[in-house]
Scaffold this active site. Structure first.
Site, PDB file in Angstrom:
ATOM      1  N   SER A  91       0.837  -1.191   0.000  1.00  0.00           N
ATOM      2  CA  SER A  91       0.000   0.000   0.000  1.00  0.00           C
ATOM      3  C   SER A  91       0.887   1.262   0.000  1.00  0.00           C
ATOM      4  O   SER A  91       1.758   1.413  -0.848  1.00  0.00           O
ATOM      5  CB  SER A  91      -0.955  -0.058   1.204  1.00  0.00           C
ATOM      6  OG  SER A  91      -1.979   0.899   1.105  1.00  0.00           O
ATOM      7  N   ASP A 212      -8.625  -6.558  -4.528  1.00  0.00           N
ATOM      8  CA  ASP A 212      -8.472  -5.316  -3.771  1.00  0.00           C
ATOM      9  C   ASP A 212      -9.583  -4.349  -4.169  1.00  0.00           C
ATOM     10  O   ASP A 212      -9.716  -3.994  -5.348  1.00  0.00           O
ATOM     11  CB  ASP A 212      -7.100  -4.700  -4.073  1.00  0.00           C
ATOM     12  CG  ASP A 212      -6.719  -3.571  -3.138  1.00  0.00           C
ATOM     13  OD1 ASP A 212      -7.630  -2.916  -2.590  1.00  0.00           O
ATOM     14  OD2 ASP A 212      -5.513  -3.328  -2.976  1.00  0.00           O
ATOM     15  N   HIS A 240      -6.981  -6.280  -0.235  1.00  0.00           N
ATOM     16  CA  HIS A 240      -5.899  -5.310  -0.054  1.00  0.00           C
ATOM     17  C   HIS A 240      -4.877  -5.792   0.964  1.00  0.00           C
ATOM     18  O   HIS A 240      -3.673  -5.570   0.793  1.00  0.00           O
ATOM     19  CB  HIS A 240      -6.477  -3.954   0.376  1.00  0.00           C
ATOM     20  CG  HIS A 240      -5.452  -2.870   0.447  1.00  0.00           C
ATOM     21  ND1 HIS A 240      -4.869  -2.301  -0.671  1.00  0.00           N
ATOM     22  CD2 HIS A 240      -4.869  -2.251   1.511  1.00  0.00           C
ATOM     23  CE1 HIS A 240      -3.997  -1.391  -0.305  1.00  0.00           C
ATOM     24  NE2 HIS A 240      -3.965  -1.333   1.007  1.00  0.00           N
TER      25      HIS A 240
END
Length: 262
Positions: A91, A212, A240
């Site tokens: 991320s 995701d 995610h």
């Protein structure tokens, strides 16, 4: 496309792997993957970036993105001469990995982006953040008056968009450990684009999480198309939080990548 479902055998030469968390999280989110990689014989670190995880500093004590990323930079600088590490960013952790590759490319064997922001060398460092096609942040809270501007990812946002395929106990863990963080957009804009001869020259691998809902697959592919990558891997059923929803599969990919690029 290469893939693997289990970590490499423990007889493989030990590799140095540094796992970098994303916004609001800490090294704790890597606990499953770190355990699997260590069991396979690799040397694994999952540092808490500044004002994250168990790092006791408040966010105001990490006013710049370099301050925030310094635990990663320090870990690289502490490597013995000639040793390199595989950096794995998840991320927003992809931005810290990019910074580390820009500042210390000789210490980075490969930069791995797990459904992560992966900047290019053509535009502003923050372009990948600002172009993220996520319109509904739900119950997340931002404070532009904070120094640095802060964000707290809300519990419903986490449950529905980040952890929707992850075990309930891991979502519960996140509710105990999530912290206020920042994307450091204004600070990062003060710096030129990442350079082609430093960050751009480091081998890059992107791991696509196809389920995701926050950083959707189409956007992951858009980033992949913006800068040369050595390899793209796919995780069909990962959300995610790929390290929590599919830890064995992700650990297998990372062990294989480490054995390939170190």
């Amino acid at each position: 496309m290469p893939s693997s479902s289990a970590p490499a055998a423990a007889t493989a030469a030990s590799k140095r792997i540094i796992l970098v968390h994303g916004t609001g999280h800490g090294g704790w989110c890597w606990y499953k993957v770190a355990t699997l990689l260590r069991a396979a014989g690799h040397r694994v670190e999952a540092p808490d970036l500044a004002a994250s995880g168990a790092d006791a500093r408040p966010l105001r004590d990490a006013p710049t993105f370099e301050d925030y990323s310094r635990p990663l930079l320090d870990a690289l600088r502490a490597l013995p001469p000639g040793e390199r590490a595989v950096l794995v960013g998840h991320s927003f952790g992809g931005m810290s990995v990019a910074l580390a590759a820009e500042e210390l490319p000789e210490k980075v064997a490969a930069a791995v982006f797990v459904t992560a922001f992966m900047p290019d060398c053509a535009g502003p460092r923050t372009r990948t953040i600002e172009e993220l096609p996520l319109l509904d942040w739900m119950d997340s809270v931002t404070d532009d008056g904070h120094a640095p501007p802060s964000v707290f990812l809300g519990p419903e946002f986490l449950r529905r968009l980040l952890y929707q395929l992850s075990p309930e106990e891991d979502y519960t863990l996140s509710q105990s450990l999530a912290r206020v963080s920042s994307y450091y957009v204004a600070d990062q804009k003060q710096h030129p684009p990442f350079s082609a001869d430093r960050y751009g020259a480091v081998s890059k691998v992107y791991v696509v999480a196809k389920q995701d809902l926050a950083m959707i697959e189409e956007y992951q592919r858009q980033m992949i198309a913006s800068i040369p990558v050595a390899e793209v891997r796919e995780m069909e059923d990962a959300d995610h939080m790929a390290m929590l929803s599919k830890p064995e599969e992700l650990a297998g990919h990372l062990a294989d990548i480490a054995n390939t690029y170190v």
